[in-house]
Scaffold this motif. Structure first.
Motif: not given
Lengths: 275, 265
Positions: B141-146
């Motif tokens: 999710p963190y990679s996705l958000l960025v």
């Protein structure tokens, strides 16, 4: 036709998430309806056990209560800080922001461990308090509920600072001036103008503090010892000490339900303020 | 004026609350006492002990390798997902979004033990494969958000133009899409690296016997008696995280500048 082909590249991520996140939860659900004594077949005995014993109900209550306390304390300390950052600090604002964000990226275990050293009997806080005469003798704060609350607030309040700050930052300063020029006291301006406008930030902050608190188990275990028992630590025990895996799965599902219900409730609360 | 001083004192108090325990921890890494007790006596003993502690060195290597692999996989999955997601129907988009963000809202405790139950359900044994899978799921999710932030702000017409000029999908990606999103890919990768590097819960549930990471070593040293080197290790972990954070900050800051510079031409 062309469109269909291009969306296929989402599949690796979606398949990974289904196989390693959604599917395991379904297995957990299945397990929660199995007995731990080896008998095969569908049973609701795990859930009955949880809801019939006052120990577990008390524990649920304590977990919710703990999370509430942490959320309230976080709100009380975060709001003024966010307000100061948004309205008072000029150049220092960015530095304070970075300082608030850094702890997110320091290891959770390291942070908990640092509180352990700081609060322990014979530790540095004790010697400071003793040398200033505030305290006489051992501090005795480690392995209490207070220590757990201190650790959890430390872990989660920065989220709230950021969400409230972002809401306040967007606010038009002239609104405050207008309110003051119309004769409103500082208190009225705050309750009628500033606070309602910052409400979306407060709500997302509550979400980001309350929800992860419900599922915490590291802070309660390490800082609370026997006094830190919450749902998270009970689940951990079921898997590592007692080997009641199916019962553990049932408690985990109850925790998951608590998480989802509180998320839904908080976002419903948030809808009221989303204009 | 007076109000401003009160405000500043308040900010300082909060900063003390945030940082004093961590500072004490770092300081204690240089204290001779093995129980972190006073009085303070300077010593490099624990850093020296670290050099000969192979258990901790192995754990550190495991942490780094695991986080690195997790970061790489997350970036690949996230990039493909974000680029492909633009072509899905709105209904599907909604489902995809909630599934991809789900691991962020569900306690890691639950994610970890549900994977443990999966392993048991199929009578498999714990392995690094599942540890990595768990780390990927929670870091994704963190990679996705960025990446999402970057891709959504990207001009879609450039890609369409490239295609209409006869470039195939791969060339368009190489020439147009990739240069535009590569800073976000690096930042997203570092972010996932950090999440994985710091993760305790997933590793704790899924790690095969005899293998450990730094967070697991810290936990066991707390549980089974103090290893005084842990302070030194913690200090090193904090420094690694800070360096990663600085890299992300530099990349994102730098990329924002280049983006704005490019647009103004």
């Amino acid at each position: 036709m062309n469109t269909d082909k291009r969306q296929a590249i989402t599949f690796p991520a979606i398949i990974t998430l289904f196989v390693f996140a959604v599917f395991p939860l379904l297995i957990m659900l299945f397990n929660s309806f199995q007995n731990d004594d080896g008998t095969v077949g569908f049973t609701i005995s795990n859930y009955l056990k949880f809801f019939s014993k006052t120990t577990y109900l008390k524990l649920t209550g304590r977990t919710i209560f703990n999370s509430l306390i942490v959320t309230i304390i976080s709100l009380i300390i975060s709001y003024p800080l966010a307000y100061i950052m948004a309205k008072k600090l000029k150049g220092l604002k960015n530095i304070v922001m970075v300082l608030i964000i850094i702890p997110f990226f320091t290891n959770q275990l390291v942070r908990v461990y640092s509180w352990l050293i700081f609060l322990q009997d014979g530790g540095i806080l004790e010697s400071i308090l003793n040398s200033t005469g505030i305290l006489n003798g051992p501090i005795g704060i480690l392995y209490t509920k207070t220590a757990v609350i201190i650790g959890l607030v430390h872990a989660f309040f920065p989220y709230m600072v950021i969400t409230i700050y972002m809401a306040l930052e967007r606010m038009d300063n002239s609104l405050i001036e207008v309110s003051a020029s119309l004769g409103a006291s500082a208190f009225t301006t705050f309750t009628k103008v500033i606070f309602p406008i910052s409400m979306p930030g407060v709500i997302s902050g509550i979400m980001l503090v309350f929800v992860p608190c419900l599922g915490s188990f590291v802070e309660p275990r390490i800082l609370g010892g026997v006094n830190g028992t919450v749902i998270g630590t009970v689940i951990e025990d079921q898997f590592f000490e007692i080997y009641g895996w199916n019962f553990g799965a049932a408690i985990a599902f109850i925790l998951l339900a608590m998480v989802l219900i509180s998320m839904a409730a908080i976002s419903k609360l948030g809808k009221r303020y989303d204009i | 004026m007076k109000k401003n001083i009160v405000a500043k004192i308040y900010v300082i108090l909060i900063m003390l609350y945030l940082y004093v325990p961590i500072a004490v921890l770092m300081l204690m890494g240089f204290n001779k006492s093995r129980y972190n007790s006073m009085p303070f006596e300077f010593s490099l003993e624990w850093y020296r002990a670290l050099i000969s502690n192979t258990t901790l060195q192995k754990a550190a290597l495991n942490s780094v390798v695991l986080a690195f692999v997790t970061g790489i996989i997350c970036v690949i999955l996230a990039t493909l997902f974000i680029l492909g997601e633009r072509y899905t129907s709105n209904k599907l988009k909604l489902i995809f979004n909630s599934v991809s963000m789900m691991p962020m809202s569900i306690p890691w405790l639950i994610m970890g033990l549900s994977l443990l139950l999966l392993i048991r359900f199929f009578a498999l044994s714990k392995s690094m494969f599942f540890v990595t899978a768990g780390h990927v799921v929670i870091s994704l999710p963190y990679s996705l958000l960025v990446l999402k932030a970057r891709v959504n702000s990207m001009d879609k017409s450039l890609e369409e133009m490239s295609a209409s000029l006869g470039a195939n999908a791969f060339t368009t990606f190489k020439r147009i899409t990739f240069p535009a999103i590569s800073p976000a890919m690096i930042a997203g990768g570092f972010l996932s690296f950090m999440i994985s590097f710091d993760n305790f819960a997933i590793s704790y549930f899924l790690m095969p016997a005899g293998v450990s990471t730094l967070p697991i070593e810290i936990q066991s040293s707390i549980k089974f008696g103090f290893t005084p080197e842990i302070n030194a290790v913690s200090t090193i972990i904090i420094c690694v995280s800070l360096i990663c954070l600085a890299v992300v900050g530099l990349i994102m800051g730098f990329s924002f500048k280049t983006i704005f510079g490019g647009n103004s031409k």
